[in-house]
Motif scaffolding. Structure first.
Motif, short mmCIF file in Angstrom:
data_model
loop_
_atom_site.label_atom_id
_atom_site.label_comp_id
_atom_site.label_asym_id
_atom_site.label_seq_id
_atom_site.Cartn_x
_atom_site.Cartn_y
_atom_site.Cartn_z
N UNK A 85 4.62 -4.48 3.51
CA UNK A 85 5.55 -3.36 3.33
C UNK A 85 6.25 -3.05 4.65
N UNK A 86 5.88 -3.76 5.71
CA UNK A 86 6.47 -3.51 7.04
C UNK A 86 7.03 -4.80 7.66
N UNK A 87 7.99 -5.42 6.98
CA UNK A 87 8.58 -6.63 7.59
C UNK A 87 9.34 -6.32 8.88
N UNK A 88 9.67 -5.04 9.10
CA UNK A 88 10.35 -4.64 10.33
C UNK A 88 9.51 -4.91 11.57
N UNK A 89 8.18 -5.03 11.41
CA UNK A 89 7.29 -5.19 12.57
C UNK A 89 6.93 -6.64 12.85
N UNK A 90 7.68 -7.57 12.28
CA UNK A 90 7.35 -8.99 12.45
C UNK A 90 7.29 -9.42 13.92
N UNK A 91 8.13 -8.84 14.77
CA UNK A 91 8.13 -9.26 16.17
C UNK A 91 6.97 -8.65 16.95
N UNK A 92 6.16 -7.83 16.28
CA UNK A 92 4.94 -7.32 16.90
C UNK A 92 3.70 -8.04 16.41
N UNK A 93 3.89 -9.13 15.63
CA UNK A 93 2.77 -9.87 15.06
C UNK A 93 1.93 -10.53 16.16
N UNK A 94 0.59 -10.45 16.02
CA UNK A 94 -0.31 -11.07 16.99
C UNK A 94 -1.31 -12.03 16.34
N UNK A 95 -1.49 -11.90 15.04
CA UNK A 95 -2.44 -12.79 14.35
C UNK A 95 -2.16 -12.76 12.86
N UNK A 96 -2.75 -13.73 12.16
CA UNK A 96 -2.79 -13.73 10.70
C UNK A 96 -4.26 -13.56 10.30
N UNK A 97 -4.51 -12.91 9.18
CA UNK A 97 -5.88 -12.75 8.70
C UNK A 97 -5.92 -13.07 7.22
N UNK A 98 -6.95 -13.80 6.81
CA UNK A 98 -7.08 -14.18 5.41
C UNK A 98 -8.46 -13.80 4.90
N UNK A 99 -8.56 -13.63 3.60
CA UNK A 99 -9.83 -13.29 2.96
C UNK A 99 -10.79 -14.47 3.02
N UNK A 100 -12.07 -14.15 3.00
CA UNK A 100 -13.10 -15.20 2.96
C UNK A 100 -12.98 -16.05 1.71
N UNK A 101 -12.34 -15.50 0.67
CA UNK A 101 -12.19 -16.24 -0.59
C UNK A 101 -10.85 -16.96 -0.70
N UNK A 102 -10.03 -16.86 0.32
CA UNK A 102 -8.72 -17.50 0.28
C UNK A 102 -8.89 -19.03 0.26
#
Length: 878
Positions: free
Chosen positions: A254-271
């Motif tokens: 819901x916050x694509x405006x903050x893309x340039x503040x991205x530092x990591x990706x996180x995924x579920x253990x079931x992904x």
């Protein structure tokens, strides 16, 4: 004058028997009068009613009695929400059958409820554990299965390895089973779900039409449904770091405006990406195994320490091919929310900030508050989630958040990877499909059969209900239906081969999601509803219950009503036109020196120069008076309704519950105020008896004119009638009782002034006293019906007051001859002036300027203007 006291112990059971014998609260489905359906949430048969039940059902009863007097065909039924785990626990602990325990409790609680004097239609009574009820529930399940509203799917669930059962999120406490204490596991299991998500937007939008629901309840439902507008972004994966076959990672934000503040990706253990990476990384596989032990409850996830494992996989920033983001498996990301993956912008999300601070990933602020210097704006331990302008965001710098969201969406929608855009605007909902499978015995059996050849086969309609076996054993952990030697073994209705019944039973929320519809015609043996009757009697005009059910029960009932419409059982969408959530009954706590809790009935309270002092009745030892809290068995600050009714009578309990606090707020139990309610009952009894004695010579016909006292009494009577009528309609019961007290005071004063034998009383005053007596009794009859019946009999009225029509208000008597206005000088109150109601502005102005206080305030200064707010204020501007 009568010296006889009102005897509740004699009167209350006598009138209750008469109401039952005459069946005056039975509602007829063919009644031609307009209907009014009032319903309180039906109780679980725990074995005892508590004082909160008395309050809840009294609120509904006042409304039911009032609407009946107003000429409505009132439907006011009662039943029992009778399935559930407590009965199984009782079976295990007490070595009794759940069925016997449940029905014994129903009998005991029904007797208690009857003692309150509720105007219930007991002819419609049922318990949800009656096969005659759950037969129709099973039929509706099959109809929903055929309509695509019920499905079987695999889900991650909380599994208790000791009790061998699935646990609801609320039954997982600190990662352990609430009963066994065993560490809970997450298991993927097949279970039945209702497709409530098909109605996500409809359930959300329809909340706007429920204008007779509390705002807080509608807000809670909106938040639970959780509509969010955002962007689905396809992050490319760096192929040099990625397991074979994986090329991208989808996230919803819901916050694509903050893309340039991205530092990591996180995924579920079931992904799937996590599973693929774990297949070649034993350390990651062990980490995944560990975090699956914390359960699936969002509250547990939110409060658990944030943990992550760097998979070594790198995702490519959608606006910069050289910008690689580490992909972590994290314990705070669930597969069932969004895509099971997120990008982390720690500067503007506290959870993400806690995570990067732990793993030293740093943060970059990309939204700067207005008025803050972007060069000096830094984030350390607290994320900034407010408004502002974009910074450190390349082409987005200087934009508002909304402008930046739109710009990112436009750019990514226009960028293609393969045959699909990198970004796509989407609407997501927090709401998930309703899992109804429960691995327990005491619930409604799910009517399907599992066949090795034919897969899932619905039980044929003519074999319903699928009845629970009574010869079950709880010696082994887990579901007793699984252990039964014969019950689950059946023949497949399709192929005739060996098959097994479904041994899961339905969530008890299903039982309570349609009971209100069954009440409209509980005698229909062939279908869940009689649509013509149900569509006429529904929706429930006023539903009453605790705010603890404001989300799930109400949401599920709203869904179920729509599902019943889709399957032909109803023709409406919303089950409850009006919703009211009553407050709790609370009581102060008492504790001995050794820390043990003491019941209120064991304590003596004394008030002296040093305040209130509590001592133990049995020994005289001091008891510490603790804070006022919700009544609970653990702290023993409960009050037994049976004791109160035996001591004071049901009407006193009812009056206290209504008078002491607005019904939507908590009421503090007070023995002193209960005693005050008891004194008021006796006062009303004496007043009515005195009035009857004084008005014996009242003429049968209305006098042509009335003296000052007679007119005063008539105005007080009809004024109270008007206020109580509108007050009950708005559920302002405590205000209604205040108006009744006020009227009682005026009535008593008039009687005292009359002060002479009936033979010497003026006919007009005698007639007014007679009329006032009738109105008074009818005013308090919905609140104190037993006393009202007794007084009605003393008045010599025919029939029962419970069957009498509500008195007609004479509007002419409500017109005041004069009105009092506040007088201000330059906005400051200086006094009041009383003028005739019909007075014109020049007359009002002259009266205000003649006040000494106004003259003093003006101090000889000229009056520039006089502003008159009709019937309220005169403001003199000098």
């Amino acid at each position: 004058m009568t010296s006889e006291r009102y005897n509740a112990r004699d009167a209350e059971p006598r009138w209750q028997r008469q109401w039952d014998e005459q069946a005056i609260f039975v509602s007829k489905n063919d009644d031609s009068r307009p209907k009014y359906y009032v319903l309180e949430m039906f109780p679980y048969p725990s074995g005892r009613i508590h004082i909160g039940h008395v309050r809840n059902y009294t609120l509904g009863d006042v409304l039911a009695r009032f609407m009946r007097a107003k000429g409505f065909n009132v439907l006011h039924p009662m039943g029992w929400d009778a399935f559930g785990l407590p009965a199984e626990n009782a079976a295990i602990e007490r070595k009794v059958a759940p069925k016997a325990w449940t029905y014994d409790n129903i009998a005991a609680m029904k007797k208690q409820l009857r003692s309150i004097g509720l105007s219930l239609d007991w002819s419609r009574e049922f318990a949800t554990c009656d096969p005659s009820y759950y037969k129709h529930q099973q039929k509706m399940f099959l109809d929903m299965l055929a309509a695509g509203l019920a499905e079987r799917e695999k889900r991650k669930l909380n599994w208790d390895p000791v009790d061998m059962t699935v646990l609801a999120n609320e039954q997982v406490i600190d990662g352990r089973g609430w009963r066994s204490g065993a560490v809970v596991e997450q298991r993927e299991m097949s279970q039945w779900v209702f497709k409530i998500t098909k109605y996500s937007q409809e359930l959300l939008s329809a909340l706007d039409s429920l204008d007779r629901w509390p705002d807080k309840v509608r807000l809670m439902q909106r938040n639970w449904i959780g509509r969010s507008e955002g962007l689905l972004i396809r992050f490319a994966l760096d192929q040099a770091t990625t397991p074979e076959g994986e090329s991208e990672l989808k996230i919803f934000t819901t916050r694509p405006d903050t893309l340039f503040g991205a530092k990591f990706m996180a995924i579920s253990a079931d992904h799937p990406l996590a599973q693929a990476a774990a297949a070649k990384n034993p350390a990651l596989a062990e980490f995944i195994s560990d975090i699956k032990k914390i359960g699936t409850a969002q509250s547990i996830i939110d409060t658990a320490e944030k943990q992550g494992f760097d998979t070594g996989i790198r995702a490519v920033h959608p606006f910069d091919p050289s910008w690689k983001l580490p992909v972590y498996v994290a314990n705070f990301v669930l597969m069932e929310y969004g895509t099971g993956a997120i990008f982390g912008c720690p500067a503007h999300d506290q959870r993400d900030l806690d995570f990067v601070n732990k793993y030293a990933l740093g943060n970059t602020p990309v939204v700067c508050p207005e008025g803050q210097d972007p060069k000096s704006f830094v984030i350390t331990d607290t994320a900034y989630d407010g408004d502002g302008r974009m910074i450190n965001s390349r082409f987005l710098d200087g934009m508002t958040i909304e402008q930046a969201k739109d710009e990112v969406a436009k750019r990514l929608e226009g960028e293609m990877r393969g045959n699909a855009p990198v970004g796509e605007r989407q609407v997501n909902f927090r709401l998930r499909d309703w899992g109804i499978s429960r691995q327990r015995y005491w619930g409604c059996p799910i009517p399907v059969i599992h066949c090795p050849k034919c897969d899932v086969v619905p039980v044929p309609d003519d074999q319903l209900p699928v009845v629970l076996p009574e010869d079950v054993s709880f010696d082994k952990p887990g579901n007793a239906l699984d252990h039964h030697p014969t019950w689950k073994h059946v023949t497949c209705p399709k192929c005739g081969g060996k098959a097994q019944r479904e041994t899961d039973t339905m969530d008890t929320f299903v039982d309570s999601s349609w009971y209100f519809a069954r009440f409209t015609d509980p005698w229909n043996a062939t279908a869940p509803t009689t649509p013509g009757v149900a569509n006429r009697m529904l929706p429930v005009d006023q539903y009453i219950g605790g705010v603890e059910h404001a989300i799930l029960h109400l949401l599920y009932s709203r869904f179920f009503t729509r599902a019943m419409k889709a399957t032909g059982h109803l023709a409406l969408d919303e089950p409850f036109a009006g919703m009211f959530t009553q407050g709790m009954v609370v009581h102060e706590t008492y504790q001995k020196a050794d820390g043990t809790w003491v019941q209120p009935a064991e304590v003596k309270i004394e008030v002296g120069g040093n305040g209130r002092r509590a001592t133990l009745l049995s020994t005289g030892e001091d008891v510490q008076i603790g804070p006022i809290e919700k009544m609970s068995k653990s702290k023993k600050n409960t009050v037994d309704p049976d004791d109160i009714i035996a001591t004071y009578g049901a009407d006193v309990a009812r009056w206290f519950m209504l008078s002491d606090s607005p019904p939507d707020r908590d009421v503090i139990w007070s023995d002193e105020r209960v005693q005050g309610a008891s004194r008021f009952v006796q006062r009303l009894w004496r007043l009515v008896n005195d009035a009857v004695e004084v008005s014996k010579t009242a003429p049968a016909t209305r006098p042509a004119s009335f003296s000052d006292d007679a007119l005063l009494l008539r105005k007080a009577a009809h004024g109270a009638l008007d206020k109580v009528t509108s007050g009950v309609e708005r559920l302002h019961f405590n205000v209604c009782l205040a108006h009744i007290r006020e009227f009682t005071n005026t009535f008593s004063e008039v009687l005292q002034r009359a002060g002479q034998p009936a033979a010497d009383l003026a006919p007009d005053l005698a007639w007014a006293i007679r009329e006032a007596s009738q109105i008074l009794v009818q005013l308090f009859s919905p609140m104190m019906p037993h006393l009202a019946e007794e007084c009605w009999q003393v008045l010599g009225e025919k029939g029962l007051v419970s069957e009498a029509n509500w008195p007609q208000i004479e509007r002419d008597l409500l017109i005041e001859d004069s009105v009092t206005l506040v007088v201000q000088v330059n906005g400051k109150k200086r006094g009041e002036v009383t003028v005739a109601t019909a007075a014109q502005n020049p007359e009002i102005e002259a009266a205000a300027l003649a006040l000494d206080a106004v003259k003093l305030a003006l101090d000889g200064k000229p009056v520039r203007k006089v502003i008159i707010v009709p019937k309220r204020i005169v403001n003199v501007v000098g």
